[in-house]
Every structure is written in structure tokens, then in C-alpha cells.
Motif scaffolding. Structure first.
Motif, PDB file in Angstrom:
ATOM      1  N   GLY A   1      -9.893   0.292 -16.120  1.00 56.83           N
ATOM      2  CA  GLY A   1     -10.426  -1.046 -16.398  1.00 56.83           C
ATOM      3  C   GLY A   1     -10.117  -2.014 -15.278  1.00 56.83           C
ATOM      4  N   PRO A   2     -10.466  -3.246 -15.456  1.00 62.94           N
ATOM      5  CA  PRO A   2     -10.262  -4.258 -14.410  1.00 62.94           C
ATOM      6  C   PRO A   2      -8.779  -4.558 -14.178  1.00 62.94           C
ATOM      7  N   HIS A   3      -8.487  -5.016 -13.001  1.00 62.85           N
ATOM      8  CA  HIS A   3      -7.151  -5.468 -12.643  1.00 62.85           C
ATOM      9  C   HIS A   3      -7.186  -6.989 -12.599  1.00 62.85           C
ATOM     10  N   TYR A   4      -6.061  -7.598 -12.915  1.00 65.10           N
ATOM     11  CA  TYR A   4      -5.980  -9.054 -12.950  1.00 65.10           C
ATOM     12  C   TYR A   4      -4.720  -9.469 -12.213  1.00 65.10           C
ATOM     13  N   GLU A   5      -4.877 -10.358 -11.256  1.00 64.56           N
ATOM     14  CA  GLU A   5      -3.725 -10.901 -10.539  1.00 64.56           C
ATOM     15  C   GLU A   5      -3.802 -12.417 -10.615  1.00 64.56           C
ATOM     16  N   VAL A   6      -2.669 -13.028 -10.919  1.00 65.19           N
ATOM     17  CA  VAL A   6      -2.627 -14.478 -11.022  1.00 65.19           C
ATOM     18  C   VAL A   6      -1.396 -14.986 -10.282  1.00 65.19           C
TER      19      VAL A   6
ATOM     20  N   PHE B   1      -8.289 -22.274  -8.491  1.00 67.35           N
ATOM     21  CA  PHE B   1      -9.545 -21.557  -8.298  1.00 67.35           C
ATOM     22  C   PHE B   1      -9.343 -20.095  -8.667  1.00 67.35           C
ATOM     23  N   SER B   2     -10.445 -19.416  -8.896  1.00 62.27           N
ATOM     24  CA  SER B   2     -10.430 -17.990  -9.213  1.00 62.27           C
ATOM     25  C   SER B   2     -11.387 -17.282  -8.270  1.00 62.27           C
ATOM     26  N   LEU B   3     -10.973 -16.117  -7.794  1.00 68.20           N
ATOM     27  CA  LEU B   3     -11.846 -15.261  -6.995  1.00 68.20           C
ATOM     28  C   LEU B   3     -12.152 -14.020  -7.803  1.00 68.20           C
ATOM     29  N   TYR B   4     -13.398 -13.608  -7.809  1.00 70.77           N
ATOM     30  CA  TYR B   4     -13.825 -12.431  -8.551  1.00 70.77           C
ATOM     31  C   TYR B   4     -14.410 -11.430  -7.568  1.00 70.77           C
ATOM     32  N   THR B   5     -13.777 -10.272  -7.495  1.00 72.18           N
ATOM     33  CA  THR B   5     -14.298  -9.188  -6.664  1.00 72.18           C
ATOM     34  C   THR B   5     -14.698  -8.053  -7.594  1.00 72.18           C
ATOM     35  N   TYR B   6     -15.615  -7.260  -7.132  1.00 66.35           N
ATOM     36  CA  TYR B   6     -16.161  -6.197  -7.964  1.00 66.35           C
ATOM     37  C   TYR B   6     -16.001  -4.854  -7.264  1.00 66.35           C
TER      38      TYR B   6
ATOM     39  N   VAL C   1      -7.025  -8.867 -21.291  1.00 64.40           N
ATOM     40  CA  VAL C   1      -7.757  -8.942 -20.032  1.00 64.40           C
ATOM     41  C   VAL C   1      -8.116  -7.549 -19.551  1.00 64.40           C
ATOM     42  N   VAL C   2      -7.232  -6.598 -19.738  1.00 63.20           N
ATOM     43  CA  VAL C   2      -7.480  -5.239 -19.271  1.00 63.20           C
ATOM     44  C   VAL C   2      -7.260  -4.270 -20.417  1.00 63.20           C
ATOM     45  N   GLY C   3      -7.864  -3.118 -20.307  1.00 63.04           N
ATOM     46  CA  GLY C   3      -7.712  -2.164 -21.383  1.00 63.04           C
ATOM     47  C   GLY C   3      -7.278  -0.802 -20.890  1.00 63.04           C
ATOM     48  N   THR C   4      -8.166  -0.069 -20.283  1.00 64.39           N
ATOM     49  CA  THR C   4      -7.878   1.305 -19.896  1.00 64.39           C
ATOM     50  C   THR C   4      -7.402   1.361 -18.451  1.00 64.39           C
ATOM     51  N   SER C   5      -6.930   2.540 -18.055  1.00 69.36           N
ATOM     52  CA  SER C   5      -6.416   2.700 -16.691  1.00 69.36           C
ATOM     53  C   SER C   5      -7.504   2.495 -15.648  1.00 69.36           C
TER      54      SER C   5
END
Length: 153
Positions: free
Chosen positions: A29-34, A86-91, A23-27
Motif C-alpha cells: 500500500g501507500p507510504h506516508y511521511e510527515v 504543504f503536501s507533496l504527492y508522488t505516485y 492511511v496505509v493498509g497492506t505492505s
């Protein structure tokens, strides 16, 4: 199978490779919270070997992946319980806004209307009712251990 739980776990890990989280790669990169409902952890929905491996990966997730468990007896502020996942996507760019994806029985519904997305922003209340990431990792590890015991017995 003889040996302590730790020895059996090591043997099992050698036999059963866990699927890595990509889901994530570099520092930067995206953050993922579940947030996972405790019922999902307690009621097997796949072979125990698969679930145990997945729970271990989640329990050992890195800094950019935050896993929280919502206990079955948690009280959510205003008793606002989601009717489905549900999923929320913020940018990064605030101009992009927030979108949501709501799971339904047949399909996922993408929600982009700002007022509709706001109705789904009960996520903060659910997060407050969930246990800490460390306590969640402990719960996931315990569930994986229990599954290992069932597999090995």
C-alpha cells in the motif's frame, strides 16, 4: 489520581481510545511521511486528551508511516523556510508526476505545474534538518507524557 505515570497512562488509555491511522493498509500500500514542526507539538491546539492520544498513535506508527519532527532550532539548508504547510504527492508511475497541495488561510491550493511544484521541493532540505524517526517518536511520547501529567495533576 494515585499511581505511577505508567499506571496512570494505562488507565487513561483504557478510558480514551486513540483514533487509528487508516492511511496505509497492506505492505504494498501507500507510504506516508510527515514532518511536524516542533511548535505544533509544544503548543496545544486541541484538548490535551485528544492530542496525547494522537501523539501516541504517531509515535507508534508502523513501517509505512514515517514521522519526523523539525526542531525549533533546526537550520534548514539555504535557510529556506516554508511560508505555510504543504503536501507533496508522488505516485508509483513516474508518468503521473508530482502534485502539491499548499495550505492557505482560506483554502488549499493544488499545484500541478511542474516548475511550481519544483519550487516546493524543499521537502528534502526540511527532512535533512528534522530529527530521526526514532528521536521523533521519543519527542512525541514525551509530549504525550507531559500532557498526561497536566491532565492528571
Amino acid at each position: 489520581m494515585p499511581g505511577s505515570l505508567a499506571q496512570r497512562r494505562r488507565r487513561w488509555h483504557r478510558r480514551s481510545p486513540a483514533v487509528p491511522l487508516h492511511v496505509v493498509g497492506t505492505s504494498d500500500g501507500p507510504h506516508y511521511e510527515v514532518i511536524i514542526d516542533e511548535a505544533v507539538i509544544r503548543r496545544p491546539t486541541a484538548p490535551l486528551e485528544v492530542l496525547a492520544a494522537q501523539y501516541r498513535v504517531l509515535a507508534e506508527a508502523g513501517d509505512h508511516i514515517i514521522v519526523r519532527v523539525l526542531p525549533a532550532d533546526a537550520t534548514i539548508e539555504a535557510f529556506t523556510v516554508p511560508k505555510s504547510s504543504f503536501s507533496l504527492y508522488t505516485y508509483h508511475d513516474p508518468q503521473d508526476g508530482t502534485i502539491a497541495s499548499v495550505d492557505t488561510l482560506i483554502d488549499d491550493t493544488v499545484v500541478t505545474n511542474v516548475s511550481d511544484v519544483r519550487r516546493l521541493e524543499l521537502y528534502d532540505r526540511i527532512r535533512e534538518a528534522a530529527v530521526s524517526p526514532q528521536a521523533s517518536a521519543d519527542l512525541l511520547s514525551e509530549a504525550a507524557d507531559n500532557m498526561m501529567e497536566r491532565i492528571m495533576s
